[in-house]
Design a protein around this motif. Structure first.
Motif, mmCIF file in Angstrom:
data_model
loop_
_atom_site.group_PDB
_atom_site.id
_atom_site.type_symbol
_atom_site.label_atom_id
_atom_site.label_comp_id
_atom_site.label_asym_id
_atom_site.label_seq_id
_atom_site.Cartn_x
_atom_site.Cartn_y
_atom_site.Cartn_z
ATOM 1 N N PRO A 293 0.821 -1.213 0.000
ATOM 2 C CA PRO A 293 0.000 0.000 0.000
ATOM 3 C C PRO A 293 0.852 1.258 0.000
ATOM 4 O O PRO A 293 1.929 1.310 0.608
ATOM 5 C CB PRO A 293 -0.810 -0.136 1.301
ATOM 6 C CG PRO A 293 0.008 -1.028 2.179
ATOM 7 C CD PRO A 293 0.710 -1.975 1.257
ATOM 8 N N TRP A 294 0.352 2.276 -0.709
ATOM 9 C CA TRP A 294 0.958 3.594 -0.795
ATOM 10 C C TRP A 294 2.329 3.598 -1.477
ATOM 11 O O TRP A 294 3.086 4.563 -1.354
ATOM 12 C CB TRP A 294 1.079 4.244 0.588
ATOM 13 C CG TRP A 294 -0.257 4.449 1.242
ATOM 14 C CD1 TRP A 294 -0.764 3.778 2.313
ATOM 15 C CD2 TRP A 294 -1.269 5.368 0.820
ATOM 16 N NE1 TRP A 294 -2.034 4.211 2.599
ATOM 17 C CE2 TRP A 294 -2.361 5.209 1.701
ATOM 18 C CE3 TRP A 294 -1.361 6.313 -0.194
ATOM 19 C CZ2 TRP A 294 -3.537 5.940 1.585
ATOM 20 C CZ3 TRP A 294 -2.533 7.048 -0.307
ATOM 21 C CH2 TRP A 294 -3.589 6.866 0.576
ATOM 22 N N THR A 295 2.658 2.518 -2.171
ATOM 23 C CA THR A 295 3.835 2.574 -3.032
ATOM 24 C C THR A 295 3.474 3.311 -4.317
ATOM 25 O O THR A 295 2.295 3.551 -4.605
ATOM 26 C CB THR A 295 4.331 1.160 -3.363
ATOM 27 O OG1 THR A 295 3.274 0.447 -4.046
ATOM 28 C CG2 THR A 295 4.690 0.397 -2.096
ATOM 29 N N ARG A 296 4.489 3.679 -5.097
ATOM 30 C CA ARG A 296 4.221 4.434 -6.313
ATOM 31 C C ARG A 296 3.343 3.650 -7.286
ATOM 32 O O ARG A 296 2.388 4.205 -7.858
ATOM 33 C CB ARG A 296 5.533 4.823 -6.987
ATOM 34 C CG ARG A 296 5.316 5.656 -8.263
ATOM 35 C CD ARG A 296 6.580 6.353 -8.701
ATOM 36 N NE ARG A 296 7.680 5.421 -8.874
ATOM 37 C CZ ARG A 296 8.903 5.792 -9.277
ATOM 38 N NH1 ARG A 296 9.148 7.069 -9.524
ATOM 39 N NH2 ARG A 296 9.866 4.901 -9.402
ATOM 40 N N VAL A 300 -0.482 4.624 -8.588
ATOM 41 C CA VAL A 300 -0.786 4.734 -10.020
ATOM 42 C C VAL A 300 -1.968 3.831 -10.391
ATOM 43 O O VAL A 300 -2.888 4.248 -11.104
ATOM 44 C CB VAL A 300 0.457 4.375 -10.859
ATOM 45 C CG1 VAL A 300 0.079 4.252 -12.340
ATOM 46 C CG2 VAL A 300 1.545 5.409 -10.681
ATOM 47 N N LEU A 301 -1.960 2.590 -9.909
ATOM 48 C CA LEU A 301 -3.051 1.661 -10.229
ATOM 49 C C LEU A 301 -4.383 2.127 -9.653
ATOM 50 O O LEU A 301 -5.428 2.049 -10.321
ATOM 51 C CB LEU A 301 -2.702 0.264 -9.710
ATOM 52 C CG LEU A 301 -1.593 -0.472 -10.450
ATOM 53 C CD1 LEU A 301 -1.230 -1.769 -9.743
ATOM 54 C CD2 LEU A 301 -2.002 -0.763 -11.892
ATOM 55 N N GLN A 302 -4.375 2.596 -8.403
ATOM 56 C CA GLN A 302 -5.613 3.060 -7.783
ATOM 57 C C GLN A 302 -6.129 4.319 -8.458
ATOM 58 O O GLN A 302 -7.342 4.506 -8.623
ATOM 59 C CB GLN A 302 -5.392 3.305 -6.286
ATOM 60 C CG GLN A 302 -5.067 2.055 -5.476
ATOM 61 C CD GLN A 302 -6.151 0.993 -5.584
ATOM 62 O OE1 GLN A 302 -7.344 1.290 -5.641
ATOM 63 N NE2 GLN A 302 -5.730 -0.267 -5.616
ATOM 64 N N THR A 303 -5.215 5.195 -8.891
ATOM 65 C CA THR A 303 -5.628 6.385 -9.616
ATOM 66 C C THR A 303 -6.252 5.996 -10.957
ATOM 67 O O THR A 303 -7.278 6.566 -11.386
ATOM 68 C CB THR A 303 -4.418 7.311 -9.847
ATOM 69 O OG1 THR A 303 -3.841 7.648 -8.580
ATOM 70 C CG2 THR A 303 -4.855 8.584 -10.556
ATOM 71 N N PHE A 304 -5.633 5.025 -11.614
ATOM 72 C CA PHE A 304 -6.184 4.523 -12.879
ATOM 73 C C PHE A 304 -7.606 3.993 -12.683
ATOM 74 O O PHE A 304 -8.524 4.308 -13.462
ATOM 75 C CB PHE A 304 -5.278 3.426 -13.416
ATOM 76 C CG PHE A 304 -5.892 2.592 -14.503
ATOM 77 C CD1 PHE A 304 -6.051 3.081 -15.787
ATOM 78 C CD2 PHE A 304 -6.325 1.300 -14.234
ATOM 79 C CE1 PHE A 304 -6.620 2.307 -16.777
ATOM 80 C CE2 PHE A 304 -6.879 0.512 -15.223
ATOM 81 C CZ PHE A 304 -7.048 1.028 -16.488
ATOM 82 N N GLY A 305 -7.801 3.174 -11.646
ATOM 83 C CA GLY A 305 -9.130 2.632 -11.378
ATOM 84 C C GLY A 305 -10.141 3.714 -11.056
ATOM 85 O O GLY A 305 -11.301 3.639 -11.491
ATOM 86 N N LEU A 306 -9.726 4.728 -10.319
ATOM 87 C CA LEU A 306 -10.629 5.811 -9.950
ATOM 88 C C LEU A 306 -11.035 6.633 -11.169
ATOM 89 O O LEU A 306 -12.224 6.954 -11.352
ATOM 90 C CB LEU A 306 -9.952 6.723 -8.919
ATOM 91 C CG LEU A 306 -10.772 7.926 -8.425
ATOM 92 C CD1 LEU A 306 -12.017 7.446 -7.718
ATOM 93 C CD2 LEU A 306 -9.927 8.787 -7.519
#
Length: 307
Positions: A293-296, A300-306
């Motif tokens: 969690p909270w790695t780069r 990036v992946l969570q931002t992509f999903g959002l």
């Protein structure tokens, strides 16, 4: 729910193509006859094993016809209609809504993600299923995108801001009638097979679950042989008849309640596409690769999903 919603959308789309066909060929049909025919069609499809419809051939046929008719109309108009910069007399809110709706329509154009895992689970090949499906998916997505993109672009160039949700509906009263009727028939055959493919998955899951829950029930488990003249014997099950009939009637009834085409497809496309094609693959990849969690990479992946 994804399969159920896709069934509703398929019925709406099929009804539009059938309405165009009936309006031209059989204008004297009553509303009851126009509604009754599709319901009977879906009921028959729900109770047979395999429709034998080649969705690939049907999809290729009506997509090619839509693309060719759009190109021909642009040439006939001697101009490109529409405005890629701004829709005239539209507010920013309306433009935002239409763009969002378009993205939902695009998402619905790729419903394979709903059954991708089901197909992969049934493969029996020498190569690993993930490698086989990766290559097949890339080919399928490329071909689908090519036809849908060209149909959409030339349809907008042909009709501009008056482009209908179903492009063939725009050609409904133009020559050649027989080609448009053929394209609408291809849509109907394609979606009949597609409706059966999505629905059979639901039928198998529900009927298997009920059979396990009530193993001693004759209504659930007994099979009865019906002999129809000139046809091979057919085995029926009371649970199967009742559940599949109720399923078809409910999807058809809900489809009849929606007066709109594209907004329904946009909502269903968003609801189906995001969890199955974005959220779950990202989460599975994160677990498989053990991304902290909270790695780069996680951000990036969570931002992509959002997004």
């Amino acid at each position: 729910m994804s399969w159920y919603g896709t069934g509703i959308a398929y019925i709406i789309t099929t009804a539009i193509s059938m309405r165009c066909f009936f309006k031209v060929k059989f204008p004297a049909l009553s509303l009851l006859e126009r509604v009754g025919f599709p319901i009977i069609l879906w009921l028959i499809v729900a109770h047979v094993g395999d429709s034998g419809c080649s969705s690939v051939i049907m999809s290729f046929s009506y997509s090619s016809i839509g693309f060719a008719l759009g190109l021909a109309k642009v040439i006939g108009n001697r101009m490109i209609k529409g405005n890629i910069v701004r829709v005239p007399q539209s507010t920013s809110t309306e433009i935002l809504w239409k763009v969002s709706q378009a993205l939902g329509d695009i998402a619905f154009a790729y419903p394979y993600s709903i059954i991708l895992i089901e197909i992969q689970d049934t493969l029996k090949s020498q190569l690993p299923e993930n490698k086989t499906m990766k290559k097949a998916s890339m080919i399928a997505i490329f071909i689908t995108t090519f036809f849908y993109l060209f149909c959409g672009c030339f349809g907008y160039a042909a009709f501009g801001n008056n482009t209908p949700g179903n492009i063939l509906k725009g050609f409904g009263f133009y020559e050649p009638y027989w080609l448009i009727d053929f394209a609408n028939a291809c849509i109907v055959l394609h979606l009949v097979g597609g409706y059966q493919m999505f629905s059979l998955t639901v039928f198998v899951i529900v009927e298997k679950w009920i059979a396990q829950k009530y193993p001693s029930s004759g209504f659930v488990n007994n099979l009865y042989t019906v002999q129809i003249p000139c046809l091979p014997p057919y085995q029926i099950n009371l649970l199967r008849i009742c559940f599949r009939t109720a399923y078809v009637v409910s999807t058809t009834g809900i489809a009849m309640l929606f007066p709109y085409f594209n907004p329904v497809l946009g909502v269903l496309g968003a609801l189906n596409f995001w969890p199955l094609a974005i959220y779950f693959p990202v989460e599975m990849y994160s677990v498989q690769r053990k991304i902290g969690p909270w790695t780069r990479k996680c951000v990036v992946l969570q931002t992509f999903g959002l997004v």
